[in-house]
Design a protein around this motif. Structure first.
Motif, PDB file in Angstrom:
ATOM      1  N   UNK A 145     -59.870  48.111  -0.898  1.00 44.41           N
ATOM      2  CA  UNK A 145     -59.417  46.770  -1.260  1.00 44.41           C
ATOM      3  C   UNK A 145     -59.233  45.829  -0.104  1.00 44.41           C
ATOM      4  N   UNK A 146     -59.685  46.227   1.088  1.00 45.12           N
ATOM      5  CA  UNK A 146     -59.406  45.414   2.272  1.00 45.12           C
ATOM      6  C   UNK A 146     -60.039  44.033   2.197  1.00 45.12           C
ATOM      7  N   UNK A 147     -61.174  43.897   1.506  1.00 46.37           N
ATOM      8  CA  UNK A 147     -61.893  42.617   1.484  1.00 46.37           C
ATOM      9  C   UNK A 147     -61.030  41.479   0.960  1.00 46.37           C
ATOM     10  N   UNK A 148     -60.111  41.784   0.048  1.00 45.74           N
ATOM     11  CA  UNK A 148     -59.280  40.740  -0.545  1.00 45.74           C
ATOM     12  C   UNK A 148     -57.810  40.847  -0.133  1.00 45.74           C
ATOM     13  N   UNK A 149     -57.508  41.681   0.843  1.00 45.59           N
ATOM     14  CA  UNK A 149     -56.133  41.720   1.338  1.00 45.59           C
ATOM     15  C   UNK A 149     -55.815  40.419   2.051  1.00 45.59           C
ATOM     16  N   UNK A 150     -54.596  39.964   1.882  1.00 44.81           N
ATOM     17  CA  UNK A 150     -54.219  38.624   2.345  1.00 44.81           C
ATOM     18  C   UNK A 150     -53.658  38.646   3.762  1.00 44.81           C
ATOM     19  N   UNK A 151     -54.085  37.661   4.551  1.00 50.22           N
ATOM     20  CA  UNK A 151     -53.474  37.351   5.836  1.00 50.22           C
ATOM     21  C   UNK A 151     -53.110  35.878   5.808  1.00 50.22           C
ATOM     22  N   UNK A 152     -51.834  35.603   5.930  1.00 53.24           N
ATOM     23  CA  UNK A 152     -51.350  34.224   5.842  1.00 53.24           C
ATOM     24  C   UNK A 152     -51.834  33.558   4.551  1.00 53.24           C
ATOM     25  N   UNK A 153     -51.801  34.323   3.460  1.00 54.30           N
ATOM     26  CA  UNK A 153     -52.135  33.791   2.150  1.00 54.30           C
ATOM     27  C   UNK A 153     -53.613  33.651   1.860  1.00 54.30           C
ATOM     28  N   UNK A 154     -54.465  34.148   2.730  1.00 57.47           N
ATOM     29  CA  UNK A 154     -55.911  33.981   2.550  1.00 57.47           C
ATOM     30  C   UNK A 154     -56.589  35.338   2.617  1.00 57.47           C
ATOM     31  N   UNK A 155     -57.535  35.633   1.689  1.00 58.52           N
ATOM     32  CA  UNK A 155     -58.226  36.928   1.711  1.00 58.52           C
ATOM     33  C   UNK A 155     -59.003  37.135   3.005  1.00 58.52           C
ATOM     34  N   UNK A 156     -59.075  38.381   3.440  1.00 59.63           N
ATOM     35  CA  UNK A 156     -59.817  38.729   4.650  1.00 59.63           C
ATOM     36  C   UNK A 156     -61.243  38.183   4.590  1.00 59.63           C
ATOM     37  N   UNK A 157     -61.862  38.274   3.410  1.00 61.46           N
ATOM     38  CA  UNK A 157     -63.244  37.836   3.238  1.00 61.46           C
ATOM     39  C   UNK A 157     -63.409  36.351   3.525  1.00 61.46           C
ATOM     40  N   UNK A 158     -62.380  35.568   3.255  1.00 61.63           N
ATOM     41  CA  UNK A 158     -62.468  34.128   3.466  1.00 61.63           C
ATOM     42  C   UNK A 158     -62.546  33.770   4.948  1.00 61.63           C
ATOM     43  N   UNK A 159     -61.970  34.603   5.809  1.00 64.84           N
ATOM     44  CA  UNK A 159     -62.092  34.358   7.250  1.00 64.84           C
ATOM     45  C   UNK A 159     -63.535  34.561   7.711  1.00 64.84           C
ATOM     46  N   UNK A 160     -64.199  35.553   7.137  1.00 68.33           N
ATOM     47  CA  UNK A 160     -65.617  35.764   7.449  1.00 68.33           C
ATOM     48  C   UNK A 160     -66.446  34.596   6.938  1.00 68.33           C
ATOM     49  N   UNK A 161     -66.158  34.152   5.724  1.00 68.74           N
ATOM     50  CA  UNK A 161     -66.922  33.053   5.126  1.00 68.74           C
ATOM     51  C   UNK A 161     -66.818  31.776   5.947  1.00 68.74           C
ATOM     52  N   UNK A 162     -65.625  31.406   6.382  1.00 71.95           N
ATOM     53  CA  UNK A 162     -65.486  30.139   7.092  1.00 71.95           C
ATOM     54  C   UNK A 162     -66.222  30.166   8.429  1.00 71.95           C
TER      55      UNK A 162
END
Length: 599
Positions: free
Chosen positions: A21-38
């Motif tokens: 489930x790490x892909x959607x674990x939150x860091x500062x309210x944002x999923x890990x995957x979203x950091x890769x996307x941006x």
């Protein structure tokens, strides 16, 4: 010349072996995957961005994430481990002639370097792939591919084994000449380290969280350069995951199943121990770990899933689960005696699987491959004499609970007080309501502060509140406490029930008065107390309030005795027990079948 259609691909799925489930674990309210996307969005010249996932039901949340983030998505219908096929299918579906593919567990992928790769591909039309130059020293750049489709088709065709299908472009290690690869050398900063900035395990996730919390500004996309400069000045951060073992190319993860009885009459100590063991198996030995829970508390299963553990649906029996899952190792941490029939069932289900019970004297353990007693108080059955080489016992193997080791919450409670602090904790269940008895016994002690940890399943917490209001000393009632370590840090003396908590208190050097929930615990308590970190009050049902009050008062006043107990506890328990047990689990091989000794 017509521009080549170029796409970005994020490769992700939820069923990670070491951190599900790490892909959607939150860091500062944002999923890990979203950091890769941006970061991928910062690459110039990408016509589209795609998510490459699978049709496994667990990956449905990723498809929803893609919709919410306006990302094209493709759910691969083939084998979940066939990453080469997954990427090839996305490229065909998009009609792309070039692509950059980034693993979803790479939140700090360097968009600056990805842009350099794209520029190099524009300048060298004969290059079928571009990568970082690792010829002299490994760089921090990893977790991505930059390919022309024609080159990837060659990789796809040549990747015939399961290993080469799972590990992207690993075929080039065996056949480096099938594609033309251009290499880019970067600035020296990117060759410092080594640093682990991918997120494979819990310590990796902790480091990523700390970097974002400490460095990212609102609205900023944190650059890799800024991270590396910060790590250069704060090398202590690297210690969070420096111990994590990188899985080698071609290496198959050993599959370990931890079977635990938890909740209700079993309490949560066994489960906390299992979680700590799982972390060490994953981080130090690259093992794929799953849990099989014997519990009536469905919330425990849900909580573990939310924490990132892989929990098997327990509708199957333990032997059937092992048969279906193809596990190499089975660790059994039951409070009930392990019967011979269970071990026999596991042998029939998977003859080559290693069976290792923990902290159990059941007759079935007599024919297991090894038995580990991770404590200093166990008294193994004398019938073990014929199998001494398979028995591992002692304080060296004490496993401290995972929350005790990893949970950063409640640190504000560790500040020392101006008066003696007395910690009272009766475990997670307290079926005999000893919390009330102890609180009533100490209600007249003055000039102290009491910390009472209320058991999560306590039947009448209002009675504790009534007693607390009559106390002359200050008291704090702690509800649903996620991390007890800060209270131990400030405690002068602790009154505790026997179990894992007694070892945690010893490790923290807290002089402790131990009380049993029943008479059967008393022999274990007395054996533990011979090590000098605690004293015994015996069976809690039989202890008198006056005797308990006198014992607490005397220990608070006897500084020399407390100092001696502090040192004895610190020497008894270190923090390496979980690693030692994990090492034993990995080293233990199938033993010859032994007859069960007569009862």
């Amino acid at each position: 010349m017509t521009a080549e259609k170029t796409i970005g691909i994020i490769i992700a799925r939820m069923a990670s072996t070491r951190l599900p489930g790490k892909a959607l674990r939150l860091i500062e309210g944002k999923p890990l995957l979203s950091y890769t996307l941006e970061r991928l969005k910062q690459v110039a010249g990408l016509d589209e961005i795609w998510l490459a996932t699978t049709q496994h039901p667990s990956d449905e949340p990723l498809m929803l994430w893609a919709v919410e983030n306006n990302v094209n998505a493709f759910a691969w219908p083939g084998e979940t481990d066939d990453l080469v096929g997954r990427v090839a299918s996305v490229v065909r579906k998009a009609g792309a002639e070039r692509f950059i593919a980034v693993l979803g567990d790479t939140p700090f992928v360097d968009s600056r370097f990805l842009n350099r790769c794209m520029t190099a591909m524009n300048e060298h039309p004969d290059w079928e792939s571009v990568s970082a130059d690792h010829s002299e020293k490994p760089s921090v750049h990893s977790g991505f591919l930059c390919y022309r489709t024609a080159g990837w088709q060659k990789v796809d065709a040549a990747s015939q084994t399961a290993h080469h299908r799972e590990h992207l472009a690993s075929i080039l290690s065996d056949k480096p000449d099938i594609v033309t690869v251009g290499h880019i050398k970067d600035d020296p900063l990117y060759y410092e380290g080594p640093y682990r900035l991918t997120v494979d395990t819990q310590p990796d996730f902790i480091l990523a969280t700390k970097l974002i919390e400490q460095l990212a500004q609102p609205g900023e996309i944190l650059s890799l350069e800024k991270i590396l400069l910060y790590l250069r000045d704060h090398p202590e951060l690297v210690e969070h995951n420096a111990h994590v073992r990188q899985r080698l190319a071609g290496e198959t993860s050993p599959k370990v199943l931890i079977a635990v009885q938890a909740g209700g009459k079993y309490g949560n100590g066994h489960l906390a121990r299992g979680k700590a063991l799982a972390r060490n198996l994953q981080e130090f030995f690259s093992a794929s770990v799953s849990f099989w829970l014997d519990t009536t508390y469905t919330i425990l299963r849900q909580e573990m899933l939310e924490e990132g553990y892989n929990v098997i649906e327990s509708s199957w029996s333990l032997p059937e689960t092992v048969r279906q899952g193809g596990y190499n190792k089975v660790v059994i941490d039951f409070q009930d005696p392990v019967p011979p029939s269970l071990v026999e069932g596991l042998r029939m289900a998977a003859p080559n699987t290693t069976v290792i019970p923990i902290d159990n004297n059941g007759m079935g353990c007599m024919v297991a491959d090894a038995v580990i007693f991770p404590n200093a108080h166990a008294c193994p059955d004398p019938r073990w004499a014929s199998r001494q080489e398979h028995i591992f016992q002692g304080a060296l193997y004490v496993i401290l609970g995972v929350n005790f080791l990893y949970n950063p919450q409640n640190e504000h409670l560790s500040k020392k007080l101006d008066c003696p602090a007395i910690l009272i904790t009766m475990g997670g269940v307290d079926p005999n309501r000893l919390s009330e008895k102890i609180l009533d016994a100490v209600k007249d002690i003055r000039d102290c502060h009491f910390d009472l940890v209320i058991p999560p399943q306590y039947p009448h917490p209002e009675e504790l509140e009534k007693i607390a209001t009559r106390m002359p000393s200050t008291i704090t009632l702690h509800w649903r406490l996620d991390n007890i370590r800060p209270l131990m840090q400030r405690a002068t003396v602790a009154v505790a029930t026997f179990g894992v908590t007694a070892y945690e208190l010893a490790h923290m050097g807290v002089p402790t008065i131990l009380i049993g929930h029943n008479a059967s615990q008393v022999p274990d308590i007395e054996r533990f107390c011979t090590h000098g970190s605690a004293t015994s009050m015996g069976d809690g049902e039989a202890v008198s309030p006056e005797a308990l009050c006198a014992q607490i008062t005397a220990l608070i006043q006897d500084t020399d005795k407390r100092n001696a107990m502090h040192e004895n506890g610190k020497q008894l328990v270190d923090m390496q027990g979980a690693y030692r047990v994990a090492e034993l689990v990995m080293m233990t091989e199938r033993a010859p079948t032994m007859p069960v000794p007569e009862a």
